[in-house]
Design an enzyme around this catalytic site. Structure first.
Site, PDB file in Angstrom:
ATOM      1  N   LYS A 116       0.826  -1.213   0.000  1.00 58.66           N
ATOM      2  CA  LYS A 116       0.000   0.000   0.000  1.00 58.66           C
ATOM      3  C   LYS A 116       0.855   1.256   0.000  1.00 58.66           C
ATOM      4  CE  LYS A 116      -4.195  -1.952   1.763  1.00 58.66           C
ATOM      5  NZ  LYS A 116      -5.375  -1.795   2.604  1.00 58.66           N
ATOM      6  N   LYS A 158      -2.891   1.991   9.573  1.00 58.29           N
ATOM      7  CA  LYS A 158      -3.159   0.893   8.641  1.00 58.29           C
ATOM      8  C   LYS A 158      -1.899   0.085   8.355  1.00 58.29           C
ATOM      9  CE  LYS A 158      -6.939   2.727   5.847  1.00 58.29           C
ATOM     10  NZ  LYS A 158      -7.262   3.103   4.456  1.00 58.29           N
ATOM     11  N   GLY A 164      -8.598  -6.607   4.278  1.00 61.42           N
ATOM     12  CA  GLY A 164      -9.659  -7.113   5.149  1.00 61.42           C
ATOM     13  C   GLY A 164      -9.748  -6.393   6.480  1.00 61.42           C
ATOM     14  N   GLY A 165      -9.119  -5.224   6.576  1.00 57.30           N
ATOM     15  CA  GLY A 165      -9.239  -4.431   7.789  1.00 57.30           C
ATOM     16  C   GLY A 165      -8.389  -4.930   8.950  1.00 57.30           C
ATOM     17  N   LYS A 201      -5.406  10.210   7.273  1.00 53.37           N
ATOM     18  CA  LYS A 201      -6.520  10.963   7.827  1.00 53.37           C
ATOM     19  C   LYS A 201      -7.765  10.081   7.767  1.00 53.37           C
ATOM     20  CE  LYS A 201      -8.740  15.350   8.059  1.00 53.37           C
ATOM     21  NZ  LYS A 201      -8.586  15.309   9.537  1.00 53.37           N
ATOM     22  N   GLU A 275      -9.468   1.382  -6.509  1.00 57.58           N
ATOM     23  CA  GLU A 275     -10.432   1.706  -5.458  1.00 57.58           C
ATOM     24  C   GLU A 275     -10.199   3.109  -4.902  1.00 57.58           C
ATOM     25  OE1 GLU A 275     -11.473  -2.731  -3.793  1.00 57.58           O
ATOM     26  OE2 GLU A 275     -10.139  -1.509  -2.561  1.00 57.58           O
ATOM     27  N   ASN A 290      -6.667  -3.325  -7.118  1.00 63.09           N
ATOM     28  CA  ASN A 290      -6.726  -4.782  -7.133  1.00 63.09           C
ATOM     29  C   ASN A 290      -6.364  -5.244  -8.533  1.00 63.09           C
ATOM     30  OD1 ASN A 290      -7.551  -5.271  -4.434  1.00 63.09           O
ATOM     31  ND2 ASN A 290      -9.541  -4.451  -4.987  1.00 63.09           N
ATOM     32  N   ARG A 292      -6.526  -7.773 -10.482  1.00 61.12           N
ATOM     33  CA  ARG A 292      -7.161  -9.049 -10.820  1.00 61.12           C
ATOM     34  C   ARG A 292      -8.629  -8.818 -11.128  1.00 61.12           C
ATOM     35  NH1 ARG A 292     -10.281  -9.227  -6.289  1.00 61.12           N
ATOM     36  NH2 ARG A 292      -9.334  -8.373  -4.423  1.00 61.12           N
TER      37      ARG A 292
END
Lengths: 449, 70
Positions: A116, A158, A164-165, A201, A275, A290, A292
């Site tokens: 990320k 994060k 998946g959080g 943020k 996303e 993503n 894929r």
């Protein structure tokens, strides 16, 4: 064109890919674990080969072994589906080194978007708005707190390798952030083997909006607008739709343009999804890509009248995008519900024998499913066993059809989330299009998301 | 006899107690795994473990007795 594709996946998506191959005259090879020996995807494929014991680590995740299997049956390509090995750059390389077509982007693109931190940096370089946050990783709780002071509370902590959080924490003040840091790092390390964290943020009540892109190997790329996937439980989507009620044609072109700039920067090919978070003021921010086929790809297919799996295969075989694919607008409104074997209130998994299974049919209803009546849904894999996609001329029509179709969806023997889906589709705020990622909690549709 | 029952269907991932061990209400006795989720099962009452009825890797249904307490 490709002649024989090994589908390195299971369940509904393996069935979907096999169907897509068949429509192009491509032969298919299924792989299966011990638990899946008599699964639906195995019976649909032209050939099937055993991949190992039931746990995914011993079957569907064995990259070397799957490449060997593909060679042994003379396949010329591997389709990874979603999840499992689909975003594993090493697997993509192994396929190509073995002389097989990997139905997906270059391994380098998977790698760049897999972290990320690097994905965010590349998006920022491409001039795409990103959520204000640390440019790179934060090494300690103190560093995280310093970054948070600059960004302004509330913030989110994060995991760079995350999904998946897992390990994600919302902190409203410095004390909460300092307190959460160590345990979050520990958790993330145990899940992903990499405890790299970053701070962003926190955006209240955002919508999750994502752009479907398609690019060929000749330098052509396009987008098929957005899907909105704001309805989530445990940070996983359960209801998706296209188009989004918050996106105007003008905004669609701006977000779509941003997604295409990333595609260009990456040298991306195939289907992919970029996303974004969309805030209450209509500002959008890059979240991740993503690399894929996506679970919710059918809503785009229904809204735009396109077969994404077919084009994914065509592009993998070196074909150019057809001119008629460009410049399309969403012609219909489509909604997808993910049908999961789980307790609709506690969200705990509910594997077991499916004693009754009757799927509704009718105008605008499409079923994607990986099981038959009498099959055992095992505890080894994801609880999602099917998806129902419903489309209509308008959002209201699609919602009404979905509500009615959910009433006729009969599954017994395992618990399913159909009662929850039914309440969502009938919720007055949902019907108004007022959706955001905290929707289920705010609407009191669950006690524990 | 006091018992601890499974709160979901799944496989037994880890057994955290053995016979003779004291457990307090709220202590986890077993971790179940199902569909990529690990879910602990806690004792609802305190007691001494008399018998562990399952082994690691066993499949249990929701409501199955996992541990007997005395």
């Amino acid at each position: 064109m490709l002649t024989k594709v090994l589908v390195a996946n299971r369940g509904e998506i393996a069935c979907r890919i096999i169907r897509g191959c068949k429509s192009l005259g491509i032969r298919t090879v299924a792989i299966y674990s011990e638990a899946d020996a008599s699964a639906l995807h195995v019976s649909l494929a032209d050939e099937a080969v055993p991949a190992g014991p039931s746990p995914v680590a011993q079957s569907y995740l064995r990259a070397d072994h799957i490449v060997e299997l593909a060679k042994s049956v003379d396949a010329d390509a591997i389709h990874p589906g979603y999840g499992l090995l689909s975003e594993n750059a090493n697997f993509a390389r192994l396929c190509r080194d073995a002389g097989l077509v990997f139905v997906g982007p270059p391994a380098s693109a998977i790698e760049e978007m897999g972290s990320k931190v690097s994905a965010r940096a590349m998006a920022a370089r491409a001039g795409i708005p990103v959520v204000p946050g640390t440019a790179g990783a934060v090494e300690s709780a103190q560093e995280a707190a310093e970054a948070a002071r600059l960004i302004g509370f509330p913030v989110m902590l994060k995991a760079s390798a995350g999904g998946g959080g897992i390990g994600m924490v919302t902190a409203y003040d410095e004390e909460a952030l300092l307190q959460a840091f160590e345990s979050s790092v520990k958790r993330v390390k145990s899940y992903f083997g990499d405890g790299t964290m970053y701070v962003e943020k926190y955006i209240p009540r955002p919508r999750h909006v994502e752009i479907q892109i398609l690019a060929d190997t000749h330098g052509n790329a396009l987008h098929f607008g957005e899907r909105e996937c704001s309805i989530q439980r445990r940070h996983q989507k359960i209801v998706e739709e296209a188009p989004s009620s918050a996106v105007t044609p003008e905004l669609r072109e701006r977000i779509g343009g941003s997604a295409l700039r990333l595609v260009q920067e990456l040298g991306y090919t195939g289907v992919g999804t970029v996303e974004f978070l969309l805030d209450e003021d209509g500002q959008y921010y890059f979240l991740e890509m993503n690399t894929r086929l996506q679970v919710e790809h059918p809503v785009t297919e229904e809204a735009y009248g396109v077969d994404l799996v077919e084009w994914q295969l065509r592009v993998a075989a070196g074909e150019q995008l057809a001119p008629e694919l460009f410049g399309r607008e969403p012609a219909r409104h489509a909604i997808e519900c993910r049908i999961c074997a789980e307790d609709p209130v506690r969200f705990l998994p509910s594997p077991g024998l499916v004693t009754t299974l009757r799927l509704p049919e009718g105008a605008g209803i499409r079923q994607e499913i990986g099981i038959r009546e009498g099959d055992f849904i095992t505890p080894y894999y994801d609880p999602m066993f099917a998806k129902m996609i419903v489309s209509g001329a308008t959002r209201d029509e699609a919602c009404a059809r979905m509500a009615e179709a959910l009433d006729r969806y009969e599954v017994a023997g395992v618990k399913s989330n159909i009662p929850l889906l039914s309440s969502i589709i009938r919720d007055e705020e949902f019907l108004r299009g007022n959706t955001h990622t905290s929707f289920l909690r705010e609407r009191g549709l669950t006690s524990s998301v | 006899m006091k018992t601890v029952a499974s709160n979901m269907a799944g496989t037994v991932f880890k057994i955290l107690v053995s016979p003779g061990q004291e457990v307090k209400a709220g202590d986890d006795v077993v971790i179940l795994e199902s569909m990529k989720m690990e879910v602990p099962v806690a004792a609802e009452v305190s007691g001494t473990v008399a018998k562990v009825r399952v082994g690691e890797g066993d499949f249990v249904n929701e409501g199955d007795i996992i541990v007997e307490l005395e």
